[in-house]
Design a protein around this motif. Sequence first.
Motif, mmCIF file in Angstrom:
data_model
loop_
_atom_site.group_PDB
_atom_site.id
_atom_site.type_symbol
_atom_site.label_atom_id
_atom_site.label_comp_id
_atom_site.label_asym_id
_atom_site.label_seq_id
_atom_site.Cartn_x
_atom_site.Cartn_y
_atom_site.Cartn_z
ATOM 1 N N ASP A 1 37.948 39.077 29.069
ATOM 2 C CA ASP A 1 38.144 39.553 30.435
ATOM 3 C C ASP A 1 39.354 40.470 30.542
ATOM 4 O O ASP A 1 39.330 41.455 31.305
ATOM 5 C CB ASP A 1 38.299 38.367 31.394
ATOM 6 C CG ASP A 1 36.964 37.711 31.713
ATOM 7 O OD1 ASP A 1 35.930 38.213 31.232
ATOM 8 O OD2 ASP A 1 36.962 36.707 32.448
ATOM 9 N N ARG B 1 45.828 39.941 41.089
ATOM 10 C CA ARG B 1 45.037 39.914 39.860
ATOM 11 C C ARG B 1 45.283 38.638 39.061
ATOM 12 O O ARG B 1 44.414 38.188 38.310
ATOM 13 C CB ARG B 1 45.353 41.131 38.992
ATOM 14 C CG ARG B 1 44.923 42.470 39.580
ATOM 15 C CD ARG B 1 45.344 43.602 38.676
ATOM 16 N NE ARG B 1 46.808 43.684 38.530
ATOM 17 C CZ ARG B 1 47.427 44.484 37.659
ATOM 18 N NH1 ARG B 1 46.722 45.271 36.859
ATOM 19 N NH2 ARG B 1 48.747 44.501 37.602
ATOM 20 N N ARG C 1 38.383 43.848 29.275
ATOM 21 C CA ARG C 1 37.391 44.451 30.164
ATOM 22 C C ARG C 1 37.952 44.743 31.551
ATOM 23 O O ARG C 1 37.257 45.324 32.384
ATOM 24 C CB ARG C 1 36.181 43.524 30.305
ATOM 25 C CG ARG C 1 35.363 43.368 29.027
ATOM 26 C CD ARG C 1 34.328 42.274 29.170
ATOM 27 N NE ARG C 1 33.525 42.111 27.967
ATOM 28 C CZ ARG C 1 32.664 41.120 27.769
ATOM 29 N NH1 ARG C 1 32.489 40.196 28.716
ATOM 30 N NH2 ARG C 1 31.969 41.037 26.638
ATOM 31 N N ARG D 1 38.876 42.420 33.805
ATOM 32 C CA ARG D 1 38.395 41.459 34.786
ATOM 33 C C ARG D 1 39.526 40.495 35.133
ATOM 34 O O ARG D 1 39.966 39.721 34.281
ATOM 35 C CB ARG D 1 37.200 40.684 34.235
ATOM 36 C CG ARG D 1 35.961 41.535 34.006
ATOM 37 C CD ARG D 1 34.839 40.707 33.400
ATOM 38 N NE ARG D 1 33.638 41.505 33.176
ATOM 39 C CZ ARG D 1 32.568 41.069 32.514
ATOM 40 N NH1 ARG D 1 32.559 39.823 32.024
ATOM 41 N NH2 ARG D 1 31.520 41.862 32.342
ATOM 42 N N ARG E 1 45.062 34.901 29.556
ATOM 43 C CA ARG E 1 44.812 36.203 30.189
ATOM 44 C C ARG E 1 46.023 36.721 30.933
ATOM 45 O O ARG E 1 46.400 37.898 30.834
ATOM 46 C CB ARG E 1 43.622 36.092 31.155
ATOM 47 C CG ARG E 1 43.172 37.425 31.733
ATOM 48 C CD ARG E 1 42.341 37.245 32.983
ATOM 49 N NE ARG E 1 43.146 36.738 34.098
ATOM 50 C CZ ARG E 1 42.635 36.442 35.298
ATOM 51 N NH1 ARG E 1 41.333 36.573 35.519
ATOM 52 N NH2 ARG E 1 43.423 36.009 36.274
ATOM 53 N N HIS F 1 37.261 33.659 26.532
ATOM 54 C CA HIS F 1 36.932 34.359 27.778
ATOM 55 C C HIS F 1 38.137 35.141 28.300
ATOM 56 O O HIS F 1 37.975 36.233 28.861
ATOM 57 C CB HIS F 1 36.454 33.356 28.831
ATOM 58 C CG HIS F 1 35.032 32.942 28.661
ATOM 59 N ND1 HIS F 1 33.981 33.602 29.264
ATOM 60 C CD2 HIS F 1 34.471 31.931 27.938
ATOM 61 C CE1 HIS F 1 32.845 33.022 28.944
ATOM 62 N NE2 HIS F 1 33.107 32.002 28.131
ATOM 63 N N TRP G 1 38.546 33.192 37.657
ATOM 64 C CA TRP G 1 37.642 33.116 36.519
ATOM 65 C C TRP G 1 36.300 32.601 37.001
ATOM 66 O O TRP G 1 36.179 31.489 37.481
ATOM 67 C CB TRP G 1 38.221 32.190 35.448
ATOM 68 C CG TRP G 1 37.345 32.067 34.217
ATOM 69 C CD1 TRP G 1 36.411 32.958 33.774
ATOM 70 C CD2 TRP G 1 37.323 30.977 33.290
ATOM 71 N NE1 TRP G 1 35.829 32.514 32.622
ATOM 72 C CE2 TRP G 1 36.355 31.298 32.298
ATOM 73 C CE3 TRP G 1 38.031 29.780 33.199
ATOM 74 C CZ2 TRP G 1 36.091 30.447 31.223
ATOM 75 C CZ3 TRP G 1 37.764 28.931 32.124
ATOM 76 C CH2 TRP G 1 36.799 29.267 31.153
ATOM 77 N N GLU G 2 35.292 33.437 36.876
ATOM 78 C CA GLU G 2 33.934 33.041 37.233
ATOM 79 C C GLU G 2 33.241 32.541 35.972
ATOM 80 O O GLU G 2 32.653 33.298 35.199
ATOM 81 C CB GLU G 2 33.166 34.226 37.843
ATOM 82 C CG GLU G 2 33.814 34.812 39.080
ATOM 83 C CD GLU G 2 33.841 33.843 40.263
ATOM 84 O OE1 GLU G 2 33.088 32.843 40.232
ATOM 85 O OE2 GLU G 2 34.608 34.090 41.206
#
Length: 300
Positions: free
Chosen positions: A288, A186, A291, A293, A236, A284, A297-298
């Motif tokens: 993410d 992850r 959420r 995600r 993140r 972002h 990172w897209e």
Amino acid sequence: MSPRVLIIILCYNGVADTLACLESLQRVEYPSFDLLVVDNASSDGTPEAVRAQFPQVAVIENGANLGFAAGNNVGLRYALRHGYDYALLLNNDTEVAPDFLTRLIDVAASDRTIGAVGPTITYYERPDLIWSAGGMIDWRHGIARMRTNEVDSGQHREPADVDFVTGCALLVKRAALERAGLLDERFFMYFEETEWCVRIRRAGFRIVHVPQSRVLHKIPLNARFDREYLAYYMTRNRLLFLRATGAPLSAWLHALFVQDLRTYLSLAVRPKWRTRPGRVGMRHAWMDFWRGRFGKWEMT
């Protein structure tokens, strides 16, 4: 008989660095090791160059940029399947001392409770300046502090327990790998080896810094981490690290309000920081994380 070691070199471009790393590994004195290059879809001909210049080196082509965690896991699974006693993660932008592996193995094999070890890593441009000598975790504030940017004056003389060693050069024992598991994919990149070391320690093993083992790292002395993608992954993944390790509330408060919010406001308000990248990546990252995600990172 010497324990068998698989040295895993993960690549994503940087063919010249990879070839120089492999050349330095030809001089390693340890008698029982193999080399595996794992390529994350380099566009500079890395796999072909390695096969041409070092035909004895095994190469696995992933076909995509899997990131640090998933890319190295390909090599770790290979090590488990082929019965190696140890696996060594090694950055492709490093060069090693001939005795670096012998010194790591001597310490790792000296005590069954040692699960992973790491060398002293110095800057290639300044071999007297330490880039990493392991690190410690301040759980109250949720901060992983690497011992870095110290002039090497012999202050680290004997092997010493630490909370983590960097994945730039990390030797893990098979028993620790089997008990603690692989890297958490992850994360994609950053914080994955720190979380892994926490799991290894919680599985009952020690993490040890071996100062006599030496590796040179070709990271620039003035390296700046001012890219949006770096702000994204560092933000993140710090939060993911806190969640994955069950960090206390004080660590969350410090990460969110003292580190992240203060940094974001400085980037937004302070005139000399307004032009620096980071705000987009941080926004972002927060979205993410909440959420769920993770991985690569897209960017949209």
